[in-house]
Enzyme design. Sequence first.
Site, PDB file in Angstrom:
ATOM      1  N   SER A 170      61.924  63.718  75.894  1.00  0.00           N
ATOM      2  CA  SER A 170      61.061  64.713  75.209  1.00  0.00           C
ATOM      3  C   SER A 170      60.692  65.847  76.163  1.00  0.00           C
ATOM      4  O   SER A 170      59.534  65.988  76.558  1.00  0.00           O
ATOM      5  CB  SER A 170      59.820  64.049  74.600  1.00  0.00           C
ATOM      6  OG  SER A 170      59.219  63.107  75.442  1.00  0.00           O
TER       7      SER A 170
ATOM      8  N   SER B  91      65.354  61.588  82.931  1.00  0.00           N
ATOM      9  CA  SER B  91      66.236  60.427  82.849  1.00  0.00           C
ATOM     10  C   SER B  91      66.143  59.674  84.178  1.00  0.00           C
ATOM     11  O   SER B  91      66.227  60.290  85.243  1.00  0.00           O
ATOM     12  CB  SER B  91      67.673  60.908  82.610  1.00  0.00           C
ATOM     13  OG  SER B  91      68.557  59.817  82.626  1.00  0.00           O
TER      14      SER B  91
HETATM   15  N1  LIG Z   1      72.624  65.795  78.270  1.00  0.00           N
HETATM   16  C1  LIG Z   1      71.773  64.775  78.387  1.00  0.00           C
HETATM   17  N2  LIG Z   1      70.503  64.999  78.836  1.00  0.00           N
HETATM   18  C2  LIG Z   1      69.661  63.966  78.962  1.00  0.00           C
HETATM   19  N3  LIG Z   1      69.954  62.669  78.669  1.00  0.00           N
HETATM   20  C3  LIG Z   1      71.203  62.397  78.211  1.00  0.00           C
HETATM   21  C4  LIG Z   1      72.166  63.430  78.080  1.00  0.00           C
HETATM   22  N4  LIG Z   1      73.318  62.858  77.625  1.00  0.00           N
HETATM   23  C5  LIG Z   1      73.098  61.551  77.496  1.00  0.00           C
HETATM   24  N5  LIG Z   1      71.815  61.254  77.845  1.00  0.00           N
HETATM   25  C6  LIG Z   1      71.251  59.904  77.740  1.00  0.00           C
HETATM   26  O1  LIG Z   1      70.361  59.960  76.631  1.00  0.00           O
HETATM   27  C7  LIG Z   1      69.047  59.544  76.990  1.00  0.00           C
HETATM   28  C8  LIG Z   1      67.998  60.559  76.584  1.00  0.00           C
HETATM   29  O2  LIG Z   1      67.792  60.524  75.214  1.00  0.00           O
HETATM   30  P1  LIG Z   1      66.401  60.995  74.600  1.00  0.00           P
HETATM   31  O3  LIG Z   1      66.493  60.737  73.140  1.00  0.00           O
HETATM   32  O4  LIG Z   1      65.306  60.357  75.341  1.00  0.00           O
HETATM   33  O5  LIG Z   1      66.445  62.568  74.919  1.00  0.00           O
HETATM   34  S1  LIG Z   1      65.542  63.735  74.299  1.00  0.00           S
HETATM   35  O6  LIG Z   1      64.152  63.260  74.276  1.00  0.00           O
HETATM   36  O7  LIG Z   1      66.025  64.043  72.962  1.00  0.00           O
HETATM   37  O8  LIG Z   1      65.710  64.887  75.213  1.00  0.00           O
HETATM   38  C9  LIG Z   1      69.013  59.419  78.484  1.00  0.00           C
HETATM   39  O9  LIG Z   1      68.413  58.167  78.690  1.00  0.00           O
HETATM   40  P2  LIG Z   1      67.276  57.873  79.778  1.00  0.00           P
HETATM   41  O10 LIG Z   1      68.017  57.882  81.057  1.00  0.00           O
HETATM   42  O11 LIG Z   1      66.799  56.511  79.395  1.00  0.00           O
HETATM   43  O12 LIG Z   1      66.184  58.901  79.694  1.00  0.00           O
HETATM   44  C10 LIG Z   1      70.470  59.444  78.934  1.00  0.00           C
HETATM   45  O13 LIG Z   1      70.907  58.133  79.183  1.00  0.00           O
HETATM   46  N1  LIG Z   2      58.473  52.039  89.400  1.00  0.00           N
HETATM   47  C1  LIG Z   2      59.758  51.842  89.726  1.00  0.00           C
HETATM   48  N2  LIG Z   2      60.096  51.584  91.005  1.00  0.00           N
HETATM   49  C2  LIG Z   2      61.406  51.402  91.351  1.00  0.00           C
HETATM   50  N3  LIG Z   2      62.439  51.448  90.466  1.00  0.00           N
HETATM   51  C3  LIG Z   2      62.156  51.713  89.186  1.00  0.00           C
HETATM   52  C4  LIG Z   2      60.814  51.915  88.744  1.00  0.00           C
HETATM   53  N4  LIG Z   2      60.840  52.151  87.414  1.00  0.00           N
HETATM   54  C5  LIG Z   2      62.150  52.103  87.041  1.00  0.00           C
HETATM   55  N5  LIG Z   2      62.930  51.827  88.104  1.00  0.00           N
HETATM   56  C6  LIG Z   2      64.407  51.730  88.082  1.00  0.00           C
HETATM   57  O1  LIG Z   2      64.874  53.045  87.851  1.00  0.00           O
HETATM   58  C7  LIG Z   2      65.988  53.035  86.978  1.00  0.00           C
HETATM   59  C8  LIG Z   2      65.692  53.913  85.775  1.00  0.00           C
HETATM   60  O2  LIG Z   2      64.647  53.323  84.999  1.00  0.00           O
HETATM   61  P1  LIG Z   2      64.592  53.484  83.434  1.00  0.00           P
HETATM   62  O3  LIG Z   2      63.406  52.719  82.978  1.00  0.00           O
HETATM   63  O4  LIG Z   2      65.904  53.151  82.813  1.00  0.00           O
HETATM   64  O5  LIG Z   2      64.308  55.056  83.310  1.00  0.00           O
HETATM   65  P2  LIG Z   2      64.312  55.997  82.035  1.00  0.00           P
HETATM   66  O6  LIG Z   2      64.035  55.138  80.835  1.00  0.00           O
HETATM   67  O7  LIG Z   2      63.202  56.974  82.281  1.00  0.00           O
HETATM   68  O8  LIG Z   2      65.651  56.644  82.013  1.00  0.00           O
HETATM   69  C9  LIG Z   2      66.255  51.580  86.628  1.00  0.00           C
HETATM   70  O9  LIG Z   2      67.280  51.109  87.459  1.00  0.00           O
HETATM   71  C10 LIG Z   2      64.936  50.884  86.942  1.00  0.00           C
HETATM   72  O10 LIG Z   2      65.121  49.549  87.337  1.00  0.00           O
END
Ligand SMILES: Nc1ncnc2c1ncn2[C@@H]1O[C@H](COP(=O)(O)OS(=O)(=O)O)[C@@H](OP(=O)(O)O)[C@H]1O
Ligand SMILES: Nc1ncnc2c1ncn2[C@@H]1O[C@H](COP(=O)(O)OP(=O)(O)O)[C@@H](O)[C@H]1O
Length: 201
Positions: free
Chosen positions: A109, A37
Amino acid sequence: MAGHDENVVWHAHAVAQADRERQHGHQGAVLWFTGLSGSGKSTVAGALEQALHQLGVSTYLLDGDNVRHGLCRDLGFSDADRRENIRRVGEVARLMVDAGLVVLTAFISPHRAERQMVRELLAPGQFIEVFVDTPLAVCEARDPKGLYKKARAGELPDFTGIDADYEAPARPEIQLDGEQLVTILTAQLLDLLRGRDIIKA
Ligand SMILES: Nc1ncnc2c1ncn2[C@@H]1O[C@H](COP(=O)(O)OS(=O)(=O)O)[C@@H](OP(=O)(O)O)[C@H]1O
Ligand SMILES: Nc1ncnc2c1ncn2[C@@H]1O[C@H](COP(=O)(O)OP(=O)(O)O)[C@@H](O)[C@H]1O
Protein backbone atom coordinates in the site's frame (compact mmCIF):
# COMPACT_ATOMS: atom_id res chain seq x y z
CA MET A 1 -17.08 -0.61 -14.03
CA ALA A 2 -20.68 -0.18 -12.77
CA GLY A 3 -21.06 2.64 -10.28
CA HIS A 4 -23.38 3.14 -7.34
CA ASP A 5 -26.99 2.37 -8.27
CA GLU A 6 -29.52 4.77 -6.76
CA ASN A 7 -32.08 1.93 -6.77
CA VAL A 8 -29.95 -0.16 -4.43
CA VAL A 9 -30.81 0.75 -0.84
CA TRP A 10 -28.62 -0.02 2.18
CA HIS A 11 -30.37 -2.52 4.49
CA ALA A 12 -29.83 -2.19 8.24
CA HIS A 13 -29.88 -5.68 9.80
CA ALA A 14 -31.23 -6.58 13.23
CA VAL A 15 -27.85 -7.74 14.51
CA ALA A 16 -25.39 -4.84 14.56
CA GLN A 17 -21.60 -4.59 14.81
CA ALA A 18 -21.88 -3.79 18.53
CA ASP A 19 -23.85 -7.01 19.12
CA ARG A 20 -21.24 -9.06 17.31
CA GLU A 21 -18.44 -7.33 19.21
CA ARG A 22 -20.16 -8.15 22.51
CA GLN A 23 -20.29 -11.80 21.49
CA HIS A 24 -16.59 -11.81 20.55
CA GLY A 25 -15.65 -9.97 23.76
CA HIS A 26 -13.59 -7.34 21.94
CA GLN A 27 -13.92 -4.50 19.42
CA GLY A 28 -13.59 -4.82 15.65
CA ALA A 29 -10.65 -2.97 14.08
CA VAL A 30 -8.16 -3.19 11.25
CA LEU A 31 -4.42 -3.12 11.74
CA TRP A 32 -3.21 -1.87 8.38
CA PHE A 33 0.44 -2.88 7.93
CA THR A 34 2.32 -0.88 5.31
CA GLY A 35 5.96 -1.01 4.29
CA LEU A 36 8.39 -2.01 1.59
CA SER A 37 8.55 -5.52 0.16
CA GLY A 38 10.61 -7.51 2.67
CA SER A 39 10.06 -5.03 5.51
CA GLY A 40 8.39 -7.71 7.64
CA LYS A 41 4.67 -6.99 7.21
CA SER A 42 3.59 -10.64 6.80
CA THR A 43 5.95 -11.91 9.47
CA VAL A 44 4.89 -9.42 12.14
CA ALA A 45 1.19 -9.56 11.22
CA GLY A 46 1.38 -13.38 11.37
CA ALA A 47 3.07 -13.37 14.77
CA LEU A 48 0.52 -10.89 16.12
CA GLU A 49 -2.37 -12.95 14.77
CA GLN A 50 -1.00 -16.02 16.50
CA ALA A 51 -0.68 -14.13 19.80
CA LEU A 52 -4.21 -12.72 19.48
CA HIS A 53 -5.61 -16.13 18.62
CA GLN A 54 -4.06 -17.56 21.79
CA LEU A 55 -5.77 -14.76 23.74
CA GLY A 56 -9.15 -15.81 22.29
CA VAL A 57 -9.47 -12.87 19.91
CA SER A 58 -11.31 -13.49 16.61
CA THR A 59 -8.93 -12.45 13.84
CA TYR A 60 -8.37 -12.61 10.10
CA LEU A 61 -5.15 -11.91 8.22
CA LEU A 62 -5.43 -10.57 4.67
CA ASP A 63 -2.05 -10.91 2.97
CA GLY A 64 -1.08 -9.32 -0.37
CA ASP A 65 0.57 -12.43 -1.73
CA ASN A 66 -2.55 -14.53 -1.03
CA VAL A 67 -5.19 -12.00 -2.05
CA ARG A 68 -3.42 -11.52 -5.38
CA HIS A 69 -4.03 -15.24 -6.07
CA GLY A 70 -7.81 -14.80 -5.79
CA LEU A 71 -9.82 -11.63 -5.17
CA CYS A 72 -7.23 -9.49 -6.98
CA ARG A 73 -5.76 -12.00 -9.43
CA ASP A 74 -6.69 -9.71 -12.35
CA LEU A 75 -4.51 -6.86 -11.01
CA GLY A 76 -0.87 -6.00 -11.63
CA PHE A 77 1.39 -3.29 -10.22
CA SER A 78 0.51 -0.14 -12.16
CA ASP A 79 -0.61 2.76 -9.96
CA ALA A 80 -4.23 2.19 -11.05
CA ASP A 81 -4.09 -1.55 -10.28
CA ARG A 82 -2.47 -1.00 -6.88
CA ARG A 83 -5.22 1.52 -6.10
CA GLU A 84 -7.92 -0.99 -7.06
CA ASN A 85 -6.15 -3.69 -5.04
CA ILE A 86 -6.20 -1.50 -1.92
CA ARG A 87 -9.80 -0.38 -2.55
CA ARG A 88 -11.02 -3.99 -2.70
CA VAL A 89 -9.03 -5.05 0.33
CA GLY A 90 -10.27 -1.96 2.21
CA GLU A 91 -13.87 -2.91 1.48
CA VAL A 92 -13.28 -6.51 2.57
CA ALA A 93 -11.55 -5.31 5.74
CA ARG A 94 -14.51 -3.02 6.45
CA LEU A 95 -16.96 -5.94 6.19
CA MET A 96 -14.77 -8.00 8.51
CA VAL A 97 -14.62 -5.16 11.04
CA ASP A 98 -18.43 -5.00 10.80
CA ALA A 99 -18.36 -8.72 11.62
CA GLY A 100 -16.50 -7.77 14.82
CA LEU A 101 -13.10 -9.16 13.87
CA VAL A 102 -9.62 -7.83 14.49
CA VAL A 103 -8.39 -7.73 10.89
CA LEU A 104 -4.71 -7.62 9.99
CA THR A 105 -3.74 -6.58 6.46
CA ALA A 106 -0.26 -6.91 4.96
CA PHE A 107 -0.02 -4.92 1.72
CA ILE A 108 2.75 -2.62 0.57
CA SER A 109 0.00 0.00 0.00
CA PRO A 110 2.62 2.49 -1.16
CA HIS A 111 0.43 5.56 -1.64
CA ARG A 112 -0.85 7.86 1.10
CA ALA A 113 -4.06 8.61 -0.84
CA GLU A 114 -5.11 4.96 -0.91
CA ARG A 115 -4.38 4.39 2.77
CA GLN A 116 -6.40 7.53 3.54
CA MET A 117 -9.24 6.17 1.38
CA VAL A 118 -9.38 3.03 3.55
CA ARG A 119 -9.12 5.07 6.75
CA GLU A 120 -12.20 7.01 5.64
CA LEU A 121 -14.16 3.78 5.04
CA LEU A 122 -13.93 2.99 8.74
CA ALA A 123 -15.23 4.68 11.90
CA PRO A 124 -12.72 6.78 13.87
CA GLY A 125 -10.40 4.56 15.88
CA GLN A 126 -11.11 1.44 13.82
CA PHE A 127 -8.25 1.99 11.35
CA ILE A 128 -4.82 1.55 12.86
CA GLU A 129 -1.97 2.29 10.48
CA VAL A 130 1.11 0.22 11.29
CA PHE A 131 4.23 1.44 9.49
CA VAL A 132 6.85 -1.31 9.31
CA ASP A 133 9.86 0.96 8.95
CA THR A 134 12.73 -1.08 7.55
CA PRO A 135 15.42 0.62 5.45
CA LEU A 136 15.43 -0.27 1.76
CA ALA A 137 19.00 -1.59 2.05
CA VAL A 138 17.90 -4.06 4.75
CA CYS A 139 14.86 -5.21 2.73
CA GLU A 140 17.10 -5.63 -0.30
CA ALA A 141 19.62 -7.66 1.66
CA ARG A 142 16.84 -9.93 2.98
CA ASP A 143 15.29 -10.35 -0.49
CA PRO A 144 13.60 -13.70 0.42
CA LYS A 145 11.92 -14.02 -2.99
CA GLY A 146 14.82 -12.67 -5.07
CA LEU A 147 12.58 -9.87 -6.37
CA TYR A 148 14.97 -6.99 -5.61
CA LYS A 149 17.66 -8.83 -7.53
CA LYS A 150 15.33 -9.14 -10.51
CA ALA A 151 14.24 -5.49 -10.20
CA ARG A 152 17.87 -4.31 -10.13
CA ALA A 153 18.55 -6.42 -13.21
CA GLY A 154 15.67 -4.67 -14.99
CA GLU A 155 13.60 -7.87 -15.14
CA LEU A 156 10.79 -6.61 -12.85
CA PRO A 157 9.55 -3.13 -13.74
CA ASP A 158 7.64 -0.85 -11.33
CA PHE A 159 9.15 -2.48 -8.28
CA THR A 160 8.43 -0.53 -5.08
CA GLY A 161 11.51 1.23 -3.73
CA ILE A 162 13.48 0.71 -6.96
CA ASP A 163 11.50 2.30 -9.76
CA ALA A 164 8.10 2.81 -8.09
CA ASP A 165 7.35 5.13 -5.15
CA TYR A 166 6.83 4.25 -1.53
CA GLU A 167 5.26 7.13 0.42
CA ALA A 168 5.97 6.59 4.11
CA PRO A 169 3.06 7.40 6.42
CA ALA A 170 3.26 10.89 7.95
CA ARG A 171 1.26 10.06 11.09
CA PRO A 172 0.79 6.32 11.52
CA GLU A 173 -0.83 5.12 14.74
CA ILE A 174 2.39 3.16 15.29
CA GLN A 175 5.81 3.05 13.64
CA LEU A 176 7.73 -0.19 14.11
CA ASP A 177 11.48 -0.50 13.82
CA GLY A 178 11.53 -3.43 11.38
CA GLU A 179 14.99 -4.50 12.52
CA GLN A 180 13.85 -5.27 16.06
CA LEU A 181 12.97 -8.80 17.16
CA VAL A 182 9.54 -9.95 16.02
CA THR A 183 8.60 -10.77 19.64
CA ILE A 184 9.30 -7.15 20.67
CA LEU A 185 7.24 -5.78 17.78
CA THR A 186 4.36 -8.14 18.63
CA ALA A 187 4.40 -6.98 22.26
CA GLN A 188 4.30 -3.32 21.14
CA LEU A 189 1.22 -4.02 19.01
CA LEU A 190 -0.55 -5.94 21.82
CA ASP A 191 0.09 -2.95 24.14
CA LEU A 192 -1.39 -0.61 21.53
CA LEU A 193 -4.54 -2.75 21.18
CA ARG A 194 -4.95 -2.91 24.96
CA GLY A 195 -4.29 0.82 25.34
CA ARG A 196 -7.01 1.58 22.81
CA ASP A 197 -9.48 -0.81 24.52
CA ILE A 198 -9.79 -2.91 21.37
CA ILE A 199 -8.88 -6.02 23.32
CA LYS A 200 -9.16 -6.51 27.09
CA ALA A 201 -6.24 -5.38 29.25
N1 LIG B 1 6.43 -4.56 -9.07
C1 LIG B 1 6.22 -5.00 -7.82
N2 LIG B 1 6.28 -4.12 -6.78
C2 LIG B 1 6.09 -4.58 -5.53
N3 LIG B 1 5.81 -5.87 -5.20
C3 LIG B 1 5.73 -6.77 -6.21
C4 LIG B 1 5.96 -6.38 -7.55
N4 LIG B 1 5.83 -7.49 -8.33
C5 LIG B 1 5.56 -8.52 -7.52
N5 LIG B 1 5.49 -8.10 -6.23
C6 LIG B 1 5.14 -8.99 -5.12
O1 LIG B 1 3.82 -8.60 -4.74
C7 LIG B 1 3.75 -8.27 -3.36
C8 LIG B 1 3.11 -6.91 -3.14
O2 LIG B 1 1.74 -6.97 -3.35
P1 LIG B 1 0.77 -5.93 -2.63
O3 LIG B 1 -0.61 -6.35 -3.00
O4 LIG B 1 1.11 -5.86 -1.20
O5 LIG B 1 1.19 -4.57 -3.37
S1 LIG B 1 0.40 -3.18 -3.41
O6 LIG B 1 -0.06 -2.89 -2.04
O7 LIG B 1 -0.71 -3.29 -4.34
O8 LIG B 1 1.40 -2.18 -3.87
C9 LIG B 1 5.15 -8.21 -2.84
O9 LIG B 1 5.09 -8.96 -1.66
P2 LIG B 1 5.77 -8.54 -0.27
O10 LIG B 1 7.21 -8.77 -0.51
O11 LIG B 1 5.18 -9.51 0.70
O12 LIG B 1 5.43 -7.12 0.07
C10 LIG B 1 6.02 -8.87 -3.91
O13 LIG B 1 6.30 -10.19 -3.53
N1 LIG C 1 11.95 -8.19 12.61
C1 LIG C 1 12.63 -8.97 11.75
N2 LIG C 1 13.93 -9.23 11.98
C2 LIG C 1 14.64 -10.01 11.11
N3 LIG C 1 14.11 -10.58 9.99
C3 LIG C 1 12.82 -10.33 9.72
C4 LIG C 1 12.01 -9.53 10.58
N4 LIG C 1 10.77 -9.47 10.05
C5 LIG C 1 10.80 -10.21 8.91
N5 LIG C 1 12.03 -10.73 8.72
C6 LIG C 1 12.44 -11.56 7.56
O1 LIG C 1 12.44 -10.68 6.45
C7 LIG C 1 11.94 -11.34 5.30
C8 LIG C 1 10.76 -10.55 4.75
O2 LIG C 1 9.68 -10.61 5.67
P1 LIG C 1 8.18 -10.60 5.18
O3 LIG C 1 7.34 -10.71 6.40
O4 LIG C 1 7.96 -11.61 4.11
O5 LIG C 1 8.08 -9.12 4.58
P2 LIG C 1 6.92 -8.44 3.74
O6 LIG C 1 5.64 -9.16 4.05
O7 LIG C 1 6.89 -7.02 4.21
O8 LIG C 1 7.34 -8.56 2.31
C9 LIG C 1 11.60 -12.76 5.72
O9 LIG C 1 12.66 -13.59 5.36
C10 LIG C 1 11.46 -12.66 7.23
O10 LIG C 1 11.81 -13.86 7.87
